[in-house]
Scaffold this motif. Structure first.
Motif, PDB file in Angstrom:
ATOM      1  N   MET A   1       1.143  -2.378   0.175  1.00  0.00           N
ATOM      2  CA  MET A   1       1.146  -2.721  -1.234  1.00  0.00           C
ATOM      3  C   MET A   1       0.534  -1.559  -1.999  1.00  0.00           C
ATOM      4  N   THR A   2       1.035  -1.328  -3.200  1.00  0.00           N
ATOM      5  CA  THR A   2       0.533  -0.259  -4.064  1.00  0.00           C
ATOM      6  C   THR A   2       0.129  -0.854  -5.408  1.00  0.00           C
ATOM      7  N   THR A   3      -1.014  -0.404  -5.943  1.00  0.00           N
ATOM      8  CA  THR A   3      -1.490  -0.904  -7.228  1.00  0.00           C
ATOM      9  C   THR A   3      -0.665  -0.332  -8.373  1.00  0.00           C
ATOM     10  N   SER A   4      -0.929  -0.803  -9.578  1.00  0.00           N
ATOM     11  CA  SER A   4      -0.217  -0.298 -10.757  1.00  0.00           C
ATOM     12  C   SER A   4      -0.539   1.165 -11.013  1.00  0.00           C
ATOM     13  N   ALA A   5      -1.680   1.644 -10.493  1.00  0.00           N
ATOM     14  CA  ALA A   5      -2.063   3.053 -10.655  1.00  0.00           C
ATOM     15  C   ALA A   5      -1.569   3.910  -9.498  1.00  0.00           C
ATOM     16  N   GLY A   6      -0.840   3.293  -8.561  1.00  0.00           N
ATOM     17  CA  GLY A   6      -0.269   4.046  -7.453  1.00  0.00           C
ATOM     18  C   GLY A   6      -1.169   4.194  -6.236  1.00  0.00           C
ATOM     19  N   PHE A   7      -2.286   3.479  -6.183  1.00  0.00           N
ATOM     20  CA  PHE A   7      -3.184   3.552  -5.038  1.00  0.00           C
ATOM     21  C   PHE A   7      -2.809   2.493  -4.006  1.00  0.00           C
ATOM     22  N   ALA A  18      -2.784 -18.918   2.905  1.00  0.00           N
ATOM     23  CA  ALA A  18      -1.779 -18.602   1.893  1.00  0.00           C
ATOM     24  C   ALA A  18      -0.589 -17.955   2.581  1.00  0.00           C
ATOM     25  N   ASP A  19       0.574 -18.113   1.992  1.00  0.00           N
ATOM     26  CA  ASP A  19       1.804 -17.528   2.497  1.00  0.00           C
ATOM     27  C   ASP A  19       1.855 -16.041   2.134  1.00  0.00           C
ATOM     28  N   CYS A  20       2.069 -15.196   3.133  1.00  0.00           N
ATOM     29  CA  CYS A  20       2.059 -13.740   2.904  1.00  0.00           C
ATOM     30  C   CYS A  20       3.107 -13.288   1.897  1.00  0.00           C
ATOM     31  N   THR A  21       4.307 -13.855   1.973  1.00  0.00           N
ATOM     32  CA  THR A  21       5.360 -13.488   1.035  1.00  0.00           C
ATOM     33  C   THR A  21       4.957 -13.837  -0.392  1.00  0.00           C
ATOM     34  N   GLN A  22       4.363 -15.008  -0.565  1.00  0.00           N
ATOM     35  CA  GLN A  22       3.913 -15.409  -1.895  1.00  0.00           C
ATOM     36  C   GLN A  22       2.800 -14.485  -2.392  1.00  0.00           C
ATOM     37  N   LEU A  23       1.888 -14.086  -1.503  1.00  0.00           N
ATOM     38  CA  LEU A  23       0.800 -13.193  -1.908  1.00  0.00           C
ATOM     39  C   LEU A  23       1.325 -11.847  -2.371  1.00  0.00           C
ATOM     40  N   LEU A  24       2.297 -11.309  -1.666  1.00  0.00           N
ATOM     41  CA  LEU A  24       2.885 -10.041  -2.096  1.00  0.00           C
ATOM     42  C   LEU A  24       3.501 -10.184  -3.479  1.00  0.00           C
TER      43      LEU A  24
END
Length: 81
Positions: A1-7, A18-24
């Motif tokens: 996963m990448t943040t909005s700032a690209g990190f 929690a469901d991994c797909t939902q978390l993504l």
């Protein structure tokens, strides 16, 4: 996963389940809100409701965003260079 700032960010379930797909999906949507500058990222304290989850960026020293729903708490730990 990448943040909005690209990190890169590592998502961890802290409590509950929690469901991994939902978390993504939730974190992708949350980072999109940050990218659109609707709320401040790291260090911001405004909560954002996404479906039945509530997400918030924690203080800068923690370098993470957290989302909660009921007894489930999930964190995205941001890896800065």
């Amino acid at each position: 996963m990448t943040t909005s700032a690209g990190f890169p960010a590592e998502i961890r379930i802290e409590t509950g389940s929690a469901d991994c797909t939902q978390l993504l999906d939730i974190f992708t949507r949350y980072y999109r809100v940050l990218a659109d500058e609707v709320v401040q990222g790291i260090g911001g304290d405004r909560r954002v409701s996404l479906s039945d989850w509530t997400c918030q960026s924690l203080p800068e020293r923690d370098k993470q965003a957290a989302c909660v729903r009921g007894d489930a708490a999930v964190a995205a730990f941001i890896r800065l260079p």
